[in-house]
Design a protein around this motif. Structure first.
Motif, PDB file in Angstrom:
ATOM      1  N   ALA A  38       0.762  -1.158  -0.144  1.00  0.00           N
ATOM      2  CA  ALA A  38       0.234  -0.016  -0.085  1.00  0.00           C
ATOM      3  C   ALA A  38       0.918   1.260  -0.160  1.00  0.00           C
ATOM      4  O   ALA A  38       1.898   1.141  -0.252  1.00  0.00           O
ATOM      5  N   GLY A  39       0.304   2.208   0.183  1.00  0.00           N
ATOM      6  CA  GLY A  39       1.093   3.721   0.311  1.00  0.00           C
ATOM      7  C   GLY A  39       0.920   4.295  -1.164  1.00  0.00           C
ATOM      8  O   GLY A  39       1.748   5.219  -1.303  1.00  0.00           O
ATOM      9  N   GLY A  40       0.190   3.777  -1.922  1.00  0.00           N
ATOM     10  CA  GLY A  40      -0.148   4.710  -3.215  1.00  0.00           C
ATOM     11  C   GLY A  40       0.801   4.255  -4.153  1.00  0.00           C
ATOM     12  O   GLY A  40       0.756   4.795  -5.382  1.00  0.00           O
ATOM     13  N   GLN A  41       1.442   3.193  -4.046  1.00  0.00           N
ATOM     14  CA  GLN A  41       2.321   2.479  -5.031  1.00  0.00           C
ATOM     15  C   GLN A  41       1.545   1.608  -6.011  1.00  0.00           C
ATOM     16  O   GLN A  41       0.648   1.090  -5.506  1.00  0.00           O
ATOM     17  N   ASN A  42       2.245   1.703  -7.113  1.00  0.00           N
ATOM     18  CA  ASN A  42       1.394   0.818  -7.969  1.00  0.00           C
ATOM     19  C   ASN A  42       2.259  -0.638  -8.139  1.00  0.00           C
ATOM     20  O   ASN A  42       1.952  -1.434  -9.175  1.00  0.00           O
ATOM     21  N   ASN A  43       3.188  -0.972  -7.462  1.00  0.00           N
ATOM     22  CA  ASN A  43       4.181  -2.165  -7.504  1.00  0.00           C
ATOM     23  C   ASN A  43       4.785  -2.299  -9.048  1.00  0.00           C
ATOM     24  O   ASN A  43       4.995  -3.241  -9.423  1.00  0.00           O
ATOM     25  N   GLU A  44       4.844  -1.039  -9.767  1.00  0.00           N
ATOM     26  CA  GLU A  44       5.415  -1.159 -10.872  1.00  0.00           C
ATOM     27  C   GLU A  44       6.890  -1.701 -10.801  1.00  0.00           C
ATOM     28  O   GLU A  44       7.596  -1.200 -10.113  1.00  0.00           O
ATOM     29  N   GLN A  45       7.229  -2.662 -11.685  1.00  0.00           N
ATOM     30  CA  GLN A  45       8.627  -3.159 -11.527  1.00  0.00           C
ATOM     31  C   GLN A  45       9.506  -2.418 -12.624  1.00  0.00           C
ATOM     32  O   GLN A  45       9.304  -2.317 -13.815  1.00  0.00           O
ATOM     33  N   PHE A  46      10.690  -1.950 -12.006  1.00  0.00           N
ATOM     34  CA  PHE A  46      11.655  -1.445 -12.883  1.00  0.00           C
ATOM     35  C   PHE A  46      12.828  -2.139 -13.225  1.00  0.00           C
ATOM     36  O   PHE A  46      13.235  -2.794 -12.348  1.00  0.00           O
ATOM     37  N   PHE A  47      13.289  -2.366 -14.405  1.00  0.00           N
ATOM     38  CA  PHE A  47      14.284  -3.506 -14.987  1.00  0.00           C
ATOM     39  C   PHE A  47      15.587  -2.993 -14.953  1.00  0.00           C
ATOM     40  O   PHE A  47      15.771  -1.837 -15.444  1.00  0.00           O
ATOM     41  N   GLY A  48      16.594  -3.725 -14.635  1.00  0.00           N
ATOM     42  CA  GLY A  48      17.884  -3.492 -14.952  1.00  0.00           C
ATOM     43  C   GLY A  48      18.445  -3.793 -16.221  1.00  0.00           C
ATOM     44  O   GLY A  48      17.380  -4.327 -17.190  1.00  0.00           O
ATOM     45  N   PRO A  49      19.636  -3.465 -16.701  1.00  0.00           N
ATOM     46  CA  PRO A  49      20.069  -3.712 -18.093  1.00  0.00           C
ATOM     47  C   PRO A  49      20.387  -5.317 -18.477  1.00  0.00           C
ATOM     48  O   PRO A  49      20.200  -5.354 -19.628  1.00  0.00           O
ATOM     49  N   GLY A  50      20.383  -6.157 -17.376  1.00  0.00           N
ATOM     50  CA  GLY A  50      20.398  -7.474 -17.688  1.00  0.00           C
ATOM     51  C   GLY A  50      22.018  -7.670 -17.640  1.00  0.00           C
ATOM     52  O   GLY A  50      22.949  -7.311 -17.954  1.00  0.00           O
ATOM     53  N   THR A  51      22.186  -9.146 -17.469  1.00  0.00           N
ATOM     54  CA  THR A  51      23.585  -9.887 -17.738  1.00  0.00           C
ATOM     55  C   THR A  51      23.169 -10.918 -18.834  1.00  0.00           C
ATOM     56  O   THR A  51      22.300 -12.068 -18.454  1.00  0.00           O
ATOM     57  N   ARG A  52      24.160 -10.751 -19.918  1.00  0.00           N
ATOM     58  CA  ARG A  52      23.972 -11.827 -20.972  1.00  0.00           C
ATOM     59  C   ARG A  52      24.917 -12.893 -20.666  1.00  0.00           C
ATOM     60  O   ARG A  52      26.297 -12.694 -20.655  1.00  0.00           O
ATOM     61  N   LEU A  53      24.268 -14.039 -20.286  1.00  0.00           N
ATOM     62  CA  LEU A  53      25.171 -15.147 -19.955  1.00  0.00           C
ATOM     63  C   LEU A  53      25.301 -16.129 -21.129  1.00  0.00           C
ATOM     64  O   LEU A  53      24.425 -16.389 -21.660  1.00  0.00           O
ATOM     65  N   THR A  54      26.587 -16.595 -21.538  1.00  0.00           N
ATOM     66  CA  THR A  54      26.705 -17.205 -22.647  1.00  0.00           C
ATOM     67  C   THR A  54      27.501 -18.551 -22.032  1.00  0.00           C
ATOM     68  O   THR A  54      28.369 -18.213 -21.599  1.00  0.00           O
ATOM     69  N   VAL A  55      26.922 -19.719 -22.304  1.00  0.00           N
ATOM     70  CA  VAL A  55      27.744 -20.998 -21.854  1.00  0.00           C
ATOM     71  C   VAL A  55      28.147 -21.788 -22.960  1.00  0.00           C
ATOM     72  O   VAL A  55      27.560 -22.056 -23.787  1.00  0.00           O
ATOM     73  N   LEU A  56      29.516 -22.059 -22.964  1.00  0.00           N
ATOM     74  CA  LEU A  56      29.990 -22.450 -24.019  1.00  0.00           C
ATOM     75  C   LEU A  56      30.058 -23.961 -23.855  1.00  0.00           C
ATOM     76  O   LEU A  56      30.110 -24.656 -22.849  1.00  0.00           O
TER      77      LEU A  56
END
Lengths: 115, 117
Positions: free
Chosen positions: B99-117
């Protein structure tokens, strides 16, 4: 289990044309989010729709929510090249009280706007 | 203010190695989420933390995946004995919760690109 489906998955538009992306979800939810993702980038929040009948507009994009039909739409007006991106809708899991938790995403709609 | 940050931005590893991915949420956000995005696909939920509650681990694909969060700050996602199918972008998001007037909106980070060889 909440499921979210978008259509179309691919949309090729000419500049200046209008089109609508549809987002259906499977269980009751009173809110819906739209995100944009550019290639190689993260997700950018576009719209937060918090109640039945909610309508929000930003530039050439307008989003609406019909919770009774479990449907949200993202309408594009007079498309321009800059709108080319992938668009996701997402519905949250209700976590009790006034709280919402994890998001279930649609598959995404890849929009390409060409001259 | 600062958004969600993640590190590293890219990680290349050999099959069978362990990796750790880090997420710094927006200050004051009590909820933190991890998602995975395979190439050309949507986002799959992995795990989320909310305050002192037990984390929701229902999206973790196997016991090779685990995550921790220190208080209401940094989170680490660990993948043990990586497999090629773990290759994906791992996205972290944070939000207010409740509560508290927030809308629970999620903000995303830039991500980590994982490559498994």
């Amino acid at each position: 289990e909440l499921k979210v489906e978008q259509n179309p998955l691919f949309l090729s538009m000419q500049e200046g044309k209008n089109y609508t992306i549809y987002c259906n979800y499977s269980t009751t939810s009173d809110r819906l989010y739209w995100y944009r993702q550019d290639p190689g980038k993260s997700l950018e929040s576009l719209f937060v729709l918090l109640s039945n009948g909610a309508v929000k507009q930003e530039g050439r994009l307008m989003a609406s929510l019909d919770t009774k039909a479990r449907l949200s739409t993202l309408h594009i007006t007079a498309a321009v090249h800059d709108l080319s991106a992938t668009y996701f809708c997402a519905a949250p899991e209700y976590a009790g009280g006034t709280s919402y938790g994890k998001l279930t995403f649609g598959q995404g709609t890849i929009l390409t706007v060409h001259p | 203010g600062a958004g969600v940050s993640q590190s590293p931005s890219n990680k290349v590893t050999e099959k069978g190695k362990d990796v750790e991915l880090r997420c710094d949420p927006i200050s004051g956000h009590t909820a933190l989420y991890w998602y995975r995005q395979r190439l050309g696909q949507g986002l799959e939920f992995l795990i989320y933390f909310q305050g002192n509650s037990a984390p929701d681990k229902s999206g973790l694909p196997s016991d090779r995946f685990s995550a921790e969060r220190t208080g209401e700050s940094v989170s680490t996602l660990t993948i043990q004995r990586t497999q090629q199918e773990d290759s994906a972008v791992y996205l972290c998001a944070s939000s207010f919760f409740g509560a508290g007037g927030q809308n629970n909106e999620q903000f995303f980070g830039p991500g980590t690109r994982l490559t498994v060889l």
